[in-house]
Design a protein around this motif. Sequence first.
Motif, short mmCIF file in Angstrom:
data_model
loop_
_atom_site.label_atom_id
_atom_site.label_comp_id
_atom_site.label_asym_id
_atom_site.label_seq_id
_atom_site.Cartn_x
_atom_site.Cartn_y
_atom_site.Cartn_z
N ARG A 148 66.29 59.61 17.39
CA ARG A 148 66.88 60.87 17.81
C ARG A 148 67.64 61.53 16.66
O ARG A 148 67.66 62.77 16.54
N ASP A 193 58.47 64.96 19.36
CA ASP A 193 57.54 65.71 20.20
C ASP A 193 56.49 64.79 20.81
O ASP A 193 56.02 65.01 21.94
N PRO A 245 59.43 57.27 26.88
CA PRO A 245 60.11 58.50 27.29
C PRO A 245 61.48 58.68 26.63
O PRO A 245 61.89 59.81 26.34
N VAL A 249 61.81 64.26 22.93
CA VAL A 249 62.54 65.47 23.26
C VAL A 249 62.06 65.95 24.64
O VAL A 249 60.98 65.55 25.10
N ARG A 250 62.84 66.80 25.30
CA ARG A 250 62.38 67.37 26.56
C ARG A 250 61.06 68.12 26.32
O ARG A 250 60.91 68.87 25.37
N GLY A 251 60.10 67.88 27.21
CA GLY A 251 58.78 68.48 27.05
C GLY A 251 57.86 67.68 26.14
O GLY A 251 56.74 68.13 25.86
N ALA A 308 63.16 61.31 36.03
CA ALA A 308 63.45 61.65 34.64
C ALA A 308 62.24 62.29 33.97
O ALA A 308 62.38 63.24 33.18
N LEU A 309 61.04 61.79 34.29
CA LEU A 309 59.82 62.38 33.72
C LEU A 309 59.68 63.84 34.18
O LEU A 309 59.37 64.73 33.39
N GLU A 326 62.01 65.94 35.48
CA GLU A 326 63.08 66.83 35.02
C GLU A 326 62.99 67.09 33.52
O GLU A 326 63.39 68.16 33.05
N GLY A 327 62.48 66.09 32.79
CA GLY A 327 62.36 66.27 31.34
C GLY A 327 61.06 66.89 30.90
O GLY A 327 60.87 67.13 29.71
N GLY A 328 60.18 67.16 31.85
CA GLY A 328 58.88 67.73 31.50
C GLY A 328 58.06 66.82 30.60
O GLY A 328 57.31 67.29 29.75
N ILE A 329 58.23 65.51 30.78
CA ILE A 329 57.55 64.53 29.93
C ILE A 329 56.13 64.29 30.43
O ILE A 329 55.91 64.07 31.62
#
Length: 364
Positions: free
Chosen positions: A245, A253, A269, A273-275, A296-297, A299-302
Amino acid sequence: MTISSRAAVHRGGSSLEITQIEVAAPGPGTALVRLGASGVCGSDRHVLDGEWEMPSPTVMGHEGAGVVEAIGEGVEDVAVGDHVVLSWFYPCRRCTACLSGRAFVCTGSRSEECLLPDGSTPLSENGTPVYPYLAVGSMSEYTVVPESAAVKIPSDVPFEVASLLGCSVSTGVGAVVNDAMVAPGRSAVVVGTGGVGLSIIMGLNLVGAHPIIAVDLSEEKLAIARRFGATHSVISGPDSQEQIRSITGGGADYAFEAIGRKDTIESLPGLLVRGGTAVLVGLPPADQTINFDGLALAEGGIRIVGSNYGSTVPGRDFPRLAALYLAGKLPVDELISDRIRLDQVNEAFEAMRRGERARSVIVF
């Protein structure tokens, strides 16, 4: 007519027996190949260690390259004397997936049964059937494969390089190019720097990803990863996520897992980063359950992407990879840490279990 071939046969347990087998003449739609080299891959180890179940006895090896010695009736794509890379997932060329250009999810292939398209095996021992692993069986001096599993490449590509194009390189580069479709300047982390992990790094370097972060337990392997294009290296441990991080400014990414371990897959995950996109490249033991936090996936758009064989279309991708190697853009020969004889294969698997070596390749 059959020919005699020296081969590494799995009969159970964690080691291979070097013995003589018989290889049948090629029938309709198949080709007899004299092997020049065979990779020693982690997918073979899964079988030896009882993590994947295959028919037995089995001639191991699925990363192979060699010369076409004879062809059966109706074969048009290759001719006697052609240098070929062998594909461990031969496409049927007839199912809906194949007709839509998605040979990597072919529903008509029998390769995972270790059988030719007609349901037979071309190998035997004293009249008893022997199965070629994933319908290749490259740890043998000779094998017979379907026409669609033998892809012609230039003869100036060394066999030991060509053999790795057939699995680890196409899997790693394909995960980047075909599955993740990484754009230039995007950040990426690669967990595990064995042969597939290094191939992912080569692919990321090829498309211009930045930064490229390699993660492994071995400082020696991380040093190799830096030679292949990793811009940063992180020793796997409790503070790995924090380091990643920090390097990326909040998360990568893309995160690629190239080992097939439950704990490292589940960690992906947290590296993003988000997305971001997690790409599962390493293959775990059969029936292994992987747990992710669904909320978490979401909400984070993972995104979680399963990558099998790098979504490789052999007839399209093997020649492209060979051309990139010849152009100096894929240093595949530097992946090879040990060139070995067939009778040294058990030693190579022991080294793999200890986490040693980049890639061992059998040279015939």
